[in-house]
Design a protein around this motif. Structure first.
Motif, PDB file in Angstrom:
ATOM      1  N   VAL A  26       0.844  -1.195   0.000  1.00  0.00           N
ATOM      2  CA  VAL A  26       0.000   0.000   0.000  1.00  0.00           C
ATOM      3  C   VAL A  26       0.879   1.244   0.000  1.00  0.00           C
ATOM      4  CG1 VAL A  26      -1.716   1.339   1.293  1.00  0.00           C
ATOM      5  CG2 VAL A  26      -1.779  -1.152   1.358  1.00  0.00           C
ATOM      6  N   VAL A  27       0.515   2.207  -0.858  1.00  0.00           N
ATOM      7  CA  VAL A  27       1.139   3.529  -0.829  1.00  0.00           C
ATOM      8  C   VAL A  27       0.023   4.545  -0.636  1.00  0.00           C
ATOM      9  CG1 VAL A  27       2.408   5.275  -2.131  1.00  0.00           C
ATOM     10  CG2 VAL A  27       3.057   2.879  -2.326  1.00  0.00           C
ATOM     11  N   GLU A  28       0.131   5.360   0.410  1.00  0.00           N
ATOM     12  CA  GLU A  28      -0.803   6.466   0.605  1.00  0.00           C
ATOM     13  C   GLU A  28      -0.147   7.720   0.071  1.00  0.00           C
ATOM     14  OE1 GLU A  28      -3.282   6.779   4.111  1.00  0.00           O
ATOM     15  OE2 GLU A  28      -2.288   4.956   4.847  1.00  0.00           O
ATOM     16  N   MET A  29      -0.954   8.582  -0.555  1.00  0.00           N
ATOM     17  CA  MET A  29      -0.402   9.808  -1.127  1.00  0.00           C
ATOM     18  C   MET A  29      -1.431  10.930  -1.097  1.00  0.00           C
ATOM     19  SD  MET A  29      -0.228   8.622  -5.102  1.00  0.00           S
ATOM     20  CE  MET A  29      -0.063   6.875  -4.848  1.00  0.00           C
ATOM     21  N   TRP A  30      -0.920  12.129  -1.271  1.00  0.00           N
ATOM     22  CA  TRP A  30      -1.747  13.327  -1.313  1.00  0.00           C
ATOM     23  C   TRP A  30      -1.559  13.951  -2.673  1.00  0.00           C
ATOM     24  CZ3 TRP A  30       0.055  10.881   2.712  1.00  0.00           C
ATOM     25  CH2 TRP A  30      -0.780  10.744   3.817  1.00  0.00           C
ATOM     26  N   LEU A  31      -2.695  14.199  -3.334  1.00  0.00           N
ATOM     27  CA  LEU A  31      -2.713  14.668  -4.712  1.00  0.00           C
ATOM     28  C   LEU A  31      -3.294  16.065  -4.791  1.00  0.00           C
ATOM     29  CD1 LEU A  31      -4.368  11.442  -6.186  1.00  0.00           C
ATOM     30  CD2 LEU A  31      -1.920  11.885  -5.851  1.00  0.00           C
ATOM     31  N   LYS A  32      -2.865  16.814  -5.797  1.00  0.00           N
ATOM     32  CA  LYS A  32      -3.416  18.150  -6.052  1.00  0.00           C
ATOM     33  C   LYS A  32      -3.959  18.152  -7.482  1.00  0.00           C
ATOM     34  CE  LYS A  32      -2.216  22.607  -4.644  1.00  0.00           C
ATOM     35  NZ  LYS A  32      -3.313  22.513  -3.797  1.00  0.00           N
ATOM     36  N   HIS A  33      -5.219  18.582  -7.604  1.00  0.00           N
ATOM     37  CA  HIS A  33      -5.866  18.672  -8.923  1.00  0.00           C
ATOM     38  C   HIS A  33      -6.236  20.129  -9.182  1.00  0.00           C
ATOM     39  CE1 HIS A  33      -8.579  17.968 -12.269  1.00  0.00           C
ATOM     40  NE2 HIS A  33      -9.459  18.720 -11.627  1.00  0.00           N
ATOM     41  N   GLN A  34      -5.969  20.589 -10.405  1.00  0.00           N
ATOM     42  CA  GLN A  34      -6.379  21.935 -10.829  1.00  0.00           C
ATOM     43  C   GLN A  34      -6.850  21.838 -12.275  1.00  0.00           C
ATOM     44  OE1 GLN A  34      -2.548  23.918  -9.719  1.00  0.00           O
ATOM     45  NE2 GLN A  34      -3.937  25.374  -8.721  1.00  0.00           N
ATOM     46  N   SER A  35      -8.009  22.420 -12.554  1.00  0.00           N
ATOM     47  CA  SER A  35      -8.520  22.420 -13.924  1.00  0.00           C
ATOM     48  C   SER A  35      -9.564  23.519 -14.093  1.00  0.00           C
ATOM     49  CB  SER A  35      -9.129  21.057 -14.268  1.00  0.00           C
ATOM     50  OG  SER A  35     -10.257  20.796 -13.458  1.00  0.00           O
ATOM     51  N   ARG A  36     -10.018  23.678 -15.319  1.00  0.00           N
ATOM     52  CA  ARG A  36     -11.099  24.604 -15.629  1.00  0.00           C
ATOM     53  C   ARG A  36     -12.268  23.745 -16.108  1.00  0.00           C
ATOM     54  NH1 ARG A  36     -11.657  29.683 -15.422  1.00  0.00           N
ATOM     55  NH2 ARG A  36     -12.910  30.896 -16.848  1.00  0.00           N
ATOM     56  N   GLN A  37     -13.422  23.890 -15.438  1.00  0.00           N
ATOM     57  CA  GLN A  37     -14.587  23.066 -15.728  1.00  0.00           C
ATOM     58  C   GLN A  37     -15.790  23.941 -16.051  1.00  0.00           C
ATOM     59  OE1 GLN A  37     -14.402  19.665 -15.755  1.00  0.00           O
ATOM     60  NE2 GLN A  37     -12.221  19.900 -15.266  1.00  0.00           N
ATOM     61  N   THR A  38     -16.764  23.335 -16.733  1.00  0.00           N
ATOM     62  CA  THR A  38     -18.020  24.018 -17.043  1.00  0.00           C
ATOM     63  C   THR A  38     -19.135  23.371 -16.227  1.00  0.00           C
ATOM     64  OG1 THR A  38     -17.272  24.472 -19.297  1.00  0.00           O
ATOM     65  CG2 THR A  38     -19.628  24.648 -18.875  1.00  0.00           C
ATOM     66  N   ALA A  39     -19.866  24.194 -15.499  1.00  0.00           N
ATOM     67  CA  ALA A  39     -21.005  23.724 -14.712  1.00  0.00           C
ATOM     68  C   ALA A  39     -22.137  24.724 -14.864  1.00  0.00           C
ATOM     69  CB  ALA A  39     -20.619  23.579 -13.248  1.00  0.00           C
ATOM     70  N   GLY A  40     -23.291  24.248 -15.248  1.00  0.00           N
ATOM     71  CA  GLY A  40     -24.441  25.134 -15.417  1.00  0.00           C
ATOM     72  C   GLY A  40     -24.221  26.175 -16.502  1.00  0.00           C
ATOM     73  N   GLY A  41     -23.381  25.843 -17.472  1.00  0.00           N
ATOM     74  CA  GLY A  41     -23.114  26.766 -18.577  1.00  0.00           C
ATOM     75  C   GLY A  41     -22.046  27.805 -18.272  1.00  0.00           C
ATOM     76  N   PHE A  42     -21.452  27.753 -17.088  1.00  0.00           N
ATOM     77  CA  PHE A  42     -20.431  28.716 -16.710  1.00  0.00           C
ATOM     78  C   PHE A  42     -19.100  28.002 -16.466  1.00  0.00           C
ATOM     79  CE2 PHE A  42     -24.445  30.595 -15.480  1.00  0.00           C
ATOM     80  CZ  PHE A  42     -24.334  31.877 -15.997  1.00  0.00           C
ATOM     81  N   GLU A  43     -18.016  28.621 -16.912  1.00  0.00           N
ATOM     82  CA  GLU A  43     -16.691  28.066 -16.644  1.00  0.00           C
ATOM     83  C   GLU A  43     -16.206  28.528 -15.283  1.00  0.00           C
ATOM     84  OE1 GLU A  43     -13.752  28.712 -19.624  1.00  0.00           O
ATOM     85  OE2 GLU A  43     -14.755  27.402 -21.054  1.00  0.00           O
ATOM     86  N   ARG A  44     -15.482  27.642 -14.616  1.00  0.00           N
ATOM     87  CA  ARG A  44     -14.902  28.000 -13.325  1.00  0.00           C
ATOM     88  C   ARG A  44     -13.622  27.214 -13.112  1.00  0.00           C
ATOM     89  NH1 ARG A  44     -18.173  25.539  -8.338  1.00  0.00           N
ATOM     90  NH2 ARG A  44     -16.592  23.986  -8.077  1.00  0.00           N
TER      91      ARG A  44
END
Length: 99
Positions: A26-44
């Motif tokens: 087992v390896v436990e790790m901490w990840l960081k995610h960054q992206s630009r997404q569209t929700a409800g017709g708006f980008e964020r």
């Protein structure tokens, strides 16, 4: 029904390889995610830190080589343990992103 998450993340930190009582690596790790997404017709912009666990022979094979890497992960969310309901990403597949 099988629902899988696919994310591109940076491995911020990884713990030392350990073994379950059943002998699984087992390896436990901490990840960081960054992206630009569209929700409800708006980008964020979206950013989050994710605790993850990778179990199996591939986890053992790549242990100690993950920190700082950008990877695509496929997996599912589950609680940390029977007694701890905190969500953890259970990694099933890792693809290293070429820089």
């Amino acid at each position: 029904m099988q629902n899988r998450l696919v994310l591109t993340v940076t491995v911020e930190r990884e713990d030392a390889l350990r073994y379950t009582p059943a002998g699984l690596p087992v390896v436990e790790m901490w990840l960081k995610h960054q992206s630009r997404q569209t929700a409800g017709g708006f980008e964020r912009d979206v950013a989050c830190d994710i605790q993850a666990v990778w179990i199996g022979d591939d986890a053992r094979k790549y242990s100690g080589k993950l920190a700082g890497q950008v990877i695509n992960v496929t997996g599912f969310l589950g609680q940390r343990s029977l007694r701890n309901p905190r969500l953890v990403l259970n990694i099933e597949y890792v693809e290293f992103v070429k820089g």
